[in-house]
Write a protein that holds these residues in place. Structure first.
Motif, mmCIF file in Angstrom:
data_model
loop_
_atom_site.group_PDB
_atom_site.id
_atom_site.type_symbol
_atom_site.label_atom_id
_atom_site.label_comp_id
_atom_site.label_asym_id
_atom_site.label_seq_id
_atom_site.Cartn_x
_atom_site.Cartn_y
_atom_site.Cartn_z
ATOM 1 N N SER A 285 63.266 152.631 -56.144
ATOM 2 C CA SER A 285 64.159 151.802 -55.335
ATOM 3 C C SER A 285 63.826 150.322 -55.521
ATOM 4 O O SER A 285 62.826 149.962 -56.149
ATOM 5 N N LYS A 286 64.681 149.442 -54.998
ATOM 6 C CA LYS A 286 64.458 148.002 -55.109
ATOM 7 C C LYS A 286 63.183 147.586 -54.383
ATOM 8 O O LYS A 286 62.458 146.700 -54.838
ATOM 9 N N GLU A 287 62.886 148.221 -53.247
ATOM 10 C CA GLU A 287 61.675 147.861 -52.512
ATOM 11 C C GLU A 287 60.422 148.179 -53.326
ATOM 12 O O GLU A 287 59.470 147.379 -53.376
ATOM 13 N N GLU A 288 60.414 149.328 -53.999
ATOM 14 C CA GLU A 288 59.247 149.679 -54.799
ATOM 15 C C GLU A 288 59.076 148.729 -55.975
ATOM 16 O O GLU A 288 57.947 148.333 -56.305
ATOM 17 N N ARG A 289 60.180 148.350 -56.592
ATOM 18 C CA ARG A 289 60.073 147.412 -57.710
ATOM 19 C C ARG A 289 59.603 146.044 -57.247
ATOM 20 O O ARG A 289 58.853 145.362 -57.950
ATOM 21 N N ALA A 290 60.021 145.612 -56.057
ATOM 22 C CA ALA A 290 59.567 144.319 -55.527
ATOM 23 C C ALA A 290 58.080 144.350 -55.218
ATOM 24 O O ALA A 290 57.347 143.372 -55.472
ATOM 25 N N GLU A 291 57.584 145.475 -54.664
ATOM 26 C CA GLU A 291 56.150 145.579 -54.394
ATOM 27 C C GLU A 291 55.333 145.548 -55.689
ATOM 28 O O GLU A 291 54.266 144.935 -55.762
ATOM 29 N N GLU A 292 55.840 146.218 -56.703
ATOM 30 C CA GLU A 292 55.122 146.216 -57.984
ATOM 31 C C GLU A 292 55.111 144.830 -58.604
ATOM 32 O O GLU A 292 54.124 144.415 -59.218
ATOM 33 N N ALA A 293 56.200 144.062 -58.471
ATOM 34 C CA ALA A 293 56.234 142.706 -59.011
ATOM 35 C C ALA A 293 55.293 141.784 -58.263
ATOM 36 O O ALA A 293 54.782 140.812 -58.823
ATOM 37 N N GLY A 294 55.034 142.038 -57.022
ATOM 38 C CA GLY A 294 54.146 141.167 -56.253
ATOM 39 C C GLY A 294 52.692 141.313 -56.621
ATOM 40 O O GLY A 294 51.872 140.469 -56.258
#
Length: 763
Positions: A285-294
C-alpha cells in the motif's frame, strides 16, 4: 450466368439431405411393403430412369445419383461444356479437343452416326458431353522438359548436360558458341533481343510474348498481374445485418459449462502455494511505501556546501549566447546601416573573417520582417558547440619530450661498423647483380650482366681472374666450407661449379681430388637436373661441373657444411621451383611436391636442419628431418625481395620491394618484431655479419644503411636495433641502385655492388 444444370447440381446435395414430406412418405410405404413387391417396384423405377443410347451397336446406360431427372443431367453437363452453343462453336472452329473419346474413338463421328440412326436431341447432348476432362489440363510438372527436378541449376554449370530423361539418358545443353561480338550483333539485328530470356531449366532461350511482357511491366509498377482484376470491387457481406432470433445451431450446452473448470482450479492452487511460500508478494500500500522511503536519508546533507562545490570544481558550464544588439533590430539607428561600399567589402570577405553573419536592414514595421534564413544553420552550429565543447577541465600533463624518445645508445658506443668508402672495384661493363666473399676473406667474387665472372683480391682491388660464362650472371655463391675451394654461378638455366685455383695449392688439390673421385652409380633413375663434367676450354677456365635445369635459375645458395647446394627457379604454378643438389654424390632432389606461391629466395639454417623459403608475402620454415613445415612468417609486405638468417639462427630479416625491412624473432612471434622504413625505394639485398652485431640493407635509392642489431642470450630481452650509418657512393642507373650487399667474414667491412658496374668497399 450459371446454367440450369449448374443450379441443379448445386441444389442436388441439399435435396438429398432434407427430403420433402411426400418423398419421406414414399420411403415409409416402401419399407412397409414386402421384399418381393419392393424389388419389383425398384426394377420398374430403374427401367424408367435408364436411357438407352445406341452407339455403334452398344448400349450406354447413365444412372443418376438421385430420384429426379434434373440431377441426372446436371452431373453430365458439369463434365462437358456449359451449353450446346459452345460445342457448336468449337465444331465450327475446328477444335478437336472436346471430341476425343476416352475409349479411343471419335465422338464426333459417333454423333453423326447417331443422327443417321434417329437419335434424340437429349441423347446427342449426352454423347457430346462425354469428353476427356484432362484434355485441356496442364501443370507445371508437365511443362518441364527435363527430369532433373527442382534443384539449383548451378550444379550442372560445369557439365555438358542439364538433366536426364525418363530413360536415364543425359539431356545435353544446346550448343552455344556465341561470344561478345555475336551477342552484340544479335543485340543490334534481332528485334526480339530485349524480350529474349534464358531458361535455366533447359538452357534454351525463350522469347516473351506481349502478354508476358505486359505482365512483367505491371508487376514492376506494383500493379496486379491480372488486367481485369478490380481491387476496388464491393465487399461481399458474409454475415447479414439482421439480428436472428434463434441461434444457428440448436446444439445443447456442454456439460463442462455447468461445472467448475479443473484447469483454473490447478492455476489458482499454484498461485496460492506461491503466495504461502513467499515467491509472490502482494502489492504494498501507499503507507507501506512511504514508511520504507523514510528509512533512507541523505548522507551528505550535513556537509559544508563549499565541500560539495569542491567536487564539481572541474565542471565547465556551457557558454551562454550573446544578447542581441541594436544592429539586429528591425528598425536600427542610421549609424548601424552599411553603405554600398561597406556592403561590397563585407561580401568580399570570407565568412570566418566577417564581424557579423548578417547585414543590418531597416523595415517599416514588424509585419514586414521576413523569416531569418540562417536560423536553422545557427541553431545547428549552437548544438554542435554544446556537443563538441569540452565540459570538464583537465590538467595538462607536463611531460619532458626527451622522455618520449627511447633510450638508445649513441652510435659512438656501438663501434666498430663501416663508415667510409675505401676501395672501388672497376672492370665490369654491365650491372653487377651478385657478389660473394671467400671464407678466408682474401678473395671476392662478382657476377655481372656482361657475361663474366671476376675474382678480385680484397686488399688491392686487383682483378686476378675473369671467366666468360656466355650469359648474364644472376647469382654467385662461394662455398662456405674453408676446406673446399669451389664457387657456384647461376647463368640462364645452368649452374656452374668453378674452381678458381686461387690461394693454397694443397686446398686446390684436395678440391680437384674430391671432384674426380666420384663414381657414377650402376642404375640411374629419372634425373631432374643433368650433371655434366666440363671438358676442353671450359675445364681450362676453371669450370668443373655444369648442372642443367629445366628453367632459368634465379638464385644459388650453399649449406654451411659446403656439400649441399640449393637453386631457385621462380615459375608460377610449377612444383619445380626449388631444387637441392648434393655435390659429393651428384644427385638432385625436389623437396616439395607442390608450390605454395612464387618462390623469391631460399636459405639454409646455419646450425639446425631448417630450410627457409620466402614467397611473395610470407616466409615458410621447414624441418628437413621431419619433412614438415614448422612456422610461417607473415612479412606484412607486398613483395619480398631478399632474405638473410642471423648466424645464431633465431632471427631473420627480409627486404621487400615496398621499401620495408622486417626483422623476425623466431622465438617471439610469426609477425615482424620491427618494421624499418628507412629507404625511399625498393630494398634489393640484406645481409648479416657473421661475427659482429651488424646487418645492412641495400636499396634502389643508391644508399646502404648499416644497423646495429644485438641479440641477447636472455629470451626475455628483445633484440636491440639501432641504425648507425647511411653509406652512399653508388650512382642510380636506369632507376636501379645498389643490387647486393655482403659483409667481410672477419672484419667490420661491407661490400656493395650496383647498377653502375662498380663494387665498393666500406671500412
Amino acid at each position: 450466368m450459371p446454367t440450369t444444370s449448374d443450379q441443379d447440381a448445386k441444389v442436388e446435395p441439399r435435396a438429398a439431405m432434407s427430403k420433402t414430406p411426400e418423398k419421406r412418405s414414399k420411403t415409409s410405404e416402401k419399407r412397409s411393403k414386402t421384399p418381393e413387391k419392393r424389388r419389383a417396384e425398384e426394377e420398374e423405377d430403374e427401367e424408367e430412369e435408364l436411357l438407352p443410347v445406341d452407339v455403334e451397336g452398344s448400349s450406354l446406360a447413365l444412372e443418376g445419383s438421385s430420384d429426379s431427372e434434373e440431377s441426372l443431367f446436371s452431373g453430365l453437363e458439369e463434365s462437358g461444356s456449359d451449353s450446346e452453343e459452345d460445342d457448336e462453336d468449337e465444331e465450327e472452329e475446328g477444335v478437336p479437343g472436346s471430341a476425343v473419346d476416352p475409349d479411343g474413338g471419335n465422338s464426333q463421328e459417333t454423333v453423326e452416326e447417331g443422327e443417321e440412326r434417329g437419335m434424340t436431341e437429349k441423347e446427342r447432348a449426352l454423347l457430346k458431353d462425354k469428353t476427356d476432362e484432362y484434355d485441356h489440363d496442364s501443370s507445371d510438372e508437365e511443362d518441364i522438359r527435363n527430369t532433373v527436378g527442382n534443384i539449383p541449376m548451378e550444379w550442372y554449370k560445369d557439365f555438358p548436360h542439364i538433366g536426364y530423361d525418363l530413360d536415364g539418358k543425359k539431356i545435353l545443353k544446346p550448343i552455344r558458341n556465341k561470344d561478345e561480338l555475336d551477342d552484340f550483333l544479335d543485340k543490334m539485328e534481332n528485334p526480339d533481343y530485349w524480350r529474349t530470356v534464358p531458361d535455366k531449366q533447359t538452357g534454351s532461350e525463350i522469347v516473351l510474348t506481349d502478354d508476358q511482357v505486359d505482365l512483367v511491366h505491371r508487376l514492376q509498377r506494383g500493379q496486379f498481374g491480372d488486367v481485369n482484376f478490380n481491387q476496388y470491387q464491393p465487399t461481399v457481406e458474409f454475415f447479414s445485418g439482421e439480428v436472428m432470433i434463434h441461434p444457428v445451431t440448436n446444439r445443447p450446452e456442454d456439460k463442462r459449462s455447468f461445472i467448475p473448470s479443473l484447469i483454473e482450479k490447478a492455476k489458482v492452487s499454484k498461485l496460492v502455494h506461491a503466495i504461502k511460500m513467499g515467491w509472490i508478494r502482494p502489492r504494498r500500500s501507499k503507507e507501506e511505501r512511504a514508511e520504507e522511503a523514510g528509512r533512507y536519508y541523505d548522507l551528505w546533507a550535513s556537509e559544508d556546501p563549499n565541500a560539495i562545490l569542491g567536487r564539481h570544481k572541474m565542471h565547465v558550464p556551457a557558454p551562454k549566447l550573446r544578447l542581441p544588439g541594436h544592429e539586429e533590430s528591425y528598425n536600427p539607428p542610421p549609424e548601424y546601416l552599411l553603405s554600398e561600399e561597406e556592403r561590397l567589402a563585407w561580401e568580399q570577405l570570407d565568412p570566418e573573417d566577417r564581424k557579423t553573419t548578417y547585414l543590418p536592414r531597416k523595415f517599416s514595421c514588424l509585419r514586414a520582417v521576413p523569416s531569418y534564413s540562417r536560423f536553422i544553420h545557427e541553431r545547428f552550429e549552437r548544438c554542435l558547440d554544446l556537443y563538441l565543447c569540452p565540459r570538464q577541465r583537465k590538467m595538462r600533463v607536463n611531460v619532458n619530450p626527451e622522455d618520449l624518445i627511447p633510450k638508445l645508445p649513441k652510435p659512438k658506443d656501438l663501434q666498430p661498423f663501416p663508415t667510409t668508402q675505401s676501395l672501388v672495384y672497376r672492370g665490369h661493363t654491365g650491372l653487377i647483380r651478385s657478389i660473394s666473399v671467400s671464407p678466408t676473406g682474401q678473395w671476392l667474387l662478382s657476377g655481372s650482366d656482361d657475361g663474366t665472372v671476376r675474382f678480385w683480391e680484397v686488399v688491392s682491388s686487383r682483378c686476378l681472374k675473369t671467366v666468360q660464362v656466355g650469359g648474364a650472371v644472376r647469382s654467385v655463391a662461394w662455398n662456405p666450407n674453408p676446406a673446399v675451394c669451389l664457387v657456384a654461378v647461376a647463368v640462364g638455366c645452368d649452374v656452374l661449379l668453378l674452381c678458381p685455383s686461387l690461394g693454397d695449392r694443397l686446398l686446390i688439390g684436395s678440391t680437384e681430388q674430391l671432384l674426380s673421385s666420384y663414381q657414377p652409380p650402376e642404375e640411374k633413375g629419372e634425373e631432374l637436373v643433368v650433371w655434366t663434367t666440363a671438358e676442353g676450354e671450359e675445364h681450362s677456365q676453371g669450370v668443373r661441373l655444369r648442372l642443367t635445369h629445366p628453367k632459368a635459375v634465379q638464385q644459388v645458395v650453399w649449406h654451411s657444411k659446403g656439400d649441399y647446394l640449393s637453386s631457385v627457379m621462380p615459375q608460377p604454378s610449377s612444383h619445380l621451383q626449388v631444387l637441392v643438389h648434393q655435390v659429393s654424390r651428384r644427385r638432385s632432389q625436389n623437396p616439395f611436391r607442390r608450390s605454395k606461391g612464387l618462390v623469391q629466395c631460399v636459405s639454409f639454417h646455419p646450425l639446425r636442419p631448417y630450410f627457409f623459403v620466402a614467397t611473395q608475402r610470407s616466409v615458410r620454415v621447414y624441418n628437413l628431418i621431419k619433412q614438415e613445415m614448422t612456422k610461417k612468417l607473415q612479412a606484412n609486405s607486398k613483395w619480398i625481395s631478399s632474405m638473410a638468417v642471423h648466424p645464431a639462427g633465431d632471427n631473420v630479416i627480409c627486404g621487400s620491394y615496398d621499401c620495408r625491412l622486417a626483422w623476425f624473432d623466431l622465438d617471439l612471434s610469426t609477425k615482424p618484431y620491427k618494421m624499418l622504413r628507412h629507404h625511399k625505394k625498393a630494398v634489393r639485398g640484406v645481409a648479416y655479419h657473421p661475427s659482429y652485431p651488424l646487418f645492412a640493407s641495400a636499396s634502389d635509392d643508391g644508399s646502404v644503411i648499416v644497423c646495429h642489431g644485438t641479440v641477447y642470450n636472455d629470451l626475455l630481452q628483445n633484440p636491440l636495433i639501432v641504425p648507425v650509418k647511411v653509406l652512399r657512393g653508388h650512382t642510380v642507373t636506369n632507376d636501379l641502385g645498389v643490387l647486393d650487399v655482403t659483409f667481410h667474414p672477419s672484419q667490420p667491412w661491407l661490400f656493395s655492388c650496383g647498377a653502375d658496374a662498380t663494387i665498393r668497399l666500406f671500412t
